[in-house]
Design a protein around this motif. Structure first.
Motif, PDB file in Angstrom:
ATOM      1  N   THR A 265       0.826  -1.206   0.000  1.00 50.81           N
ATOM      2  CA  THR A 265       0.000   0.000   0.000  1.00 50.81           C
ATOM      3  C   THR A 265       0.860   1.256   0.000  1.00 50.81           C
ATOM      4  OG1 THR A 265      -1.763  -1.136   1.216  1.00 50.81           O
ATOM      5  CG2 THR A 265      -1.787   1.266   1.256  1.00 50.81           C
ATOM      6  N   SER A 266       0.603   2.146  -0.934  1.00 47.08           N
ATOM      7  CA  SER A 266       1.250   3.464  -0.943  1.00 47.08           C
ATOM      8  C   SER A 266       0.314   4.472  -0.288  1.00 47.08           C
ATOM      9  CB  SER A 266       1.579   3.902  -2.371  1.00 47.08           C
ATOM     10  OG  SER A 266       0.398   4.015  -3.147  1.00 47.08           O
ATOM     11  N   PHE A 267       0.878   5.540   0.256  1.00 43.76           N
ATOM     12  CA  PHE A 267       0.050   6.520   0.943  1.00 43.76           C
ATOM     13  C   PHE A 267       0.512   7.927   0.627  1.00 43.76           C
ATOM     14  CE2 PHE A 267       3.315   4.876   3.771  1.00 43.76           C
ATOM     15  CZ  PHE A 267       3.922   6.009   4.286  1.00 43.76           C
ATOM     16  N   SER A 268      -0.444   8.842   0.640  1.00 47.80           N
ATOM     17  CA  SER A 268      -0.185  10.254   0.397  1.00 47.80           C
ATOM     18  C   SER A 268      -1.281  11.040   1.103  1.00 47.80           C
ATOM     19  CB  SER A 268      -0.170  10.564  -1.111  1.00 47.80           C
ATOM     20  OG  SER A 268      -1.424  10.253  -1.696  1.00 47.80           O
ATOM     21  N   GLY A 269      -1.318  12.345   0.899  1.00 47.70           N
ATOM     22  CA  GLY A 269      -2.360  13.150   1.522  1.00 47.70           C
ATOM     23  C   GLY A 269      -1.976  14.610   1.602  1.00 47.70           C
ATOM     24  N   SER A 270      -2.745  15.352   2.374  1.00 59.61           N
ATOM     25  CA  SER A 270      -2.502  16.784   2.531  1.00 59.61           C
ATOM     26  C   SER A 270      -3.054  17.247   3.869  1.00 59.61           C
ATOM     27  CB  SER A 270      -3.157  17.577   1.393  1.00 59.61           C
ATOM     28  OG  SER A 270      -4.568  17.420   1.433  1.00 59.61           O
TER      29      SER A 270
END
Length: 417
Positions: A265-270
């Motif tokens: 699982t890759s993750f990102s966000g803001s």
């Protein structure tokens, strides 16, 4: 963008709304020996926060009509993936790299390149570098031989040590791995264009449950960093998805259970002042959480959950969203913790089960979770042993009192006449 001054955020939002109203799609086509493999009609706005001598500045840059197919574009011969590179302005570009498993195609890598020495686009920039930002979380996927269509505005966040960027797509149509030179009349519609259901899920009498994974999902640790590189959102949790879909192989509705695997699982966000988003992507599954902070009560909650999934057995991709949730509530600066299994009901076709959850979307200090506020399930699990213990103690006390009374009466029966 993340940690922008309020004035920049307001002006950026106003500018973005203006461009959404005025911009129109720009057409691109990638050919190989007179055969078209990629065709796209794109409307894009780039929101870019870059360094200046006095801090940072944010600009909104629309994809201009003069944008053209760049030299990096290819149909993917010699083992290379098909890709569309769009060049515009003074050394800027947008890159879309596609992949396919034979059933679904997707944008496997999205990248943008900015030339910060372009003073007209980046006034007062303190950097003259050419920077490339990339992510493998685009949210763009469709079935083979269909056109991906998305009229709504959908944003992808990218970040680097010097520049933060948000790429907003809207009014787009594209197709890769094309069998002909024309876009397919069959369309795969993006989640944002689908109607939102907020009804609590109920088991349909025509739904046949699929076998559930026997194991508890592995614990994953995810975080989001802000503009200065410090962690602004932390989450530790195991996740299990329950999705209702129509099966191609069995020709009926199934309830699929999937454990999210942290190692895949890759993750990102803001992070914003009152909102924070975490996006998780595993293969053809995209899951996003949005938290909101009430500036009056200083408490936050999970308000939005979005899911898009294109599993191989699905007749059509599943896209669901609920923006009226009120889960995972805690005080700003504290973390929300629930060691017990917890089910988050999202729509009538999707629910999410959490295991060993601890999350903090605001007020993270020193890359550590703040004081934990426990969920009701954990409080109840602690309360039950206390109640049982108190009941047993009461029972022992009653037996003891009864014994003493009985003994006293026994002694009274042998008094001298």
């Amino acid at each position: 963008m993340r940690q922008n001054p309020r004035g920049h955020a307001l002006s950026a939002a106003a500018a973005l709304l203006g461009f959404l109203a005025m911009a129109h799609a720009v057409s691109f086509e990638v050919n190989d020996q007179n055969s078209t493999c990629i065709k796209a009609e794109l409307s894009v706005n780039f929101s870019i926060t870059y360094p200046t001598a006095n801090g940072t500045n944010t600009v909104i840059v629309p994809l201009p009509d003069s944008a053209a197919v760049g030299n990096g574009s290819s149909c993917g011969n010699s083992g290379l993936s098909p890709q569309l590179q769009v060049s515009f302005g003074e050394g800027h570009s947008l890159g879309l790299v596609f992949s396919s498993d034979g059933h679904i195609y997707q944008v496997a890598n999205l990248s943008v390149t900015y030339n910060l020495s372009d003073n007209q686009t980046f006034p007062q920039s303190s950097s003259k570098d050419i920077l490339t930002l990339a992510t493998n979380t685009s949210g763009i996927s469709a079935q083979i031989n269909t056109t991906y269509r998305c009229l709504s505005s959908t944003s992808v966040h990218l970040g680097g040590p010097k520049v933060q960027s948000s790429v907003a797509f809207f009014n787009i149509r594209l197709e890769a791995y094309m069998p002909s030179s024309n876009l397919s009349t069959n369309e795969s519609v993006c989640p944002a264009d689908l109607p939102v259901s907020t009804i609590a899920p109920t088991q349909s009498p025509t739904t046949t449950p699929a076998p559930s994974p026997s194991q508890i999902p592995d614990q994953g640790y995810y975080n989001v960093t802000n503009l200065n590189g410090t962690v602004c959102l932390m989450a530790s949790m195991g996740l299990q998805l329950s999705v209702t879909y129509f099966s191609k192989s069995q020709n009926k509705t199934l309830q699929g259970i999937m454990n999210l695997q942290p190692n895949r699982t890759s993750f990102s966000g803001s992070c914003e002042s009152t909102t924070a988003t975490l996006v998780l992507t595993e293969d053809l599954t995209n899951l996003s959480f949005t938290f909101e902070l009430n500036s009056t009560t200083h408490r936050y909650h999970l308000s939005v959950l979005n899911l898009s999934a294109s599993w191989l057995d699905m007749t059509v991709p599943v896209a669901v969203s609920n923006s009226t949730l009120n889960y995972l509530q805690a005080t700003n600066g504290s973390s929300y913790m629930c060691k017990s299994e917890q089910i988050l009901y999202v729509t009538n076709s999707f629910s999410l089960k959490t295991f060993g959850l601890q999350v903090q979307p605001f007020g993270v200090n020193g890359n550590k979770f703040g004081k934990a506020e426990e969920c009701q399930q954990d409080k109840d699990s602690m309360l039950i042993p206390i109640i049982v213990g108190a009941a047993l103690a009461g029972l022992v006390l009653i037996v003891l009192i009864a014994y003493l009374i009985g003994r006293k009466r026994s002694h009274a029966g042998y008094q001298t006449i």
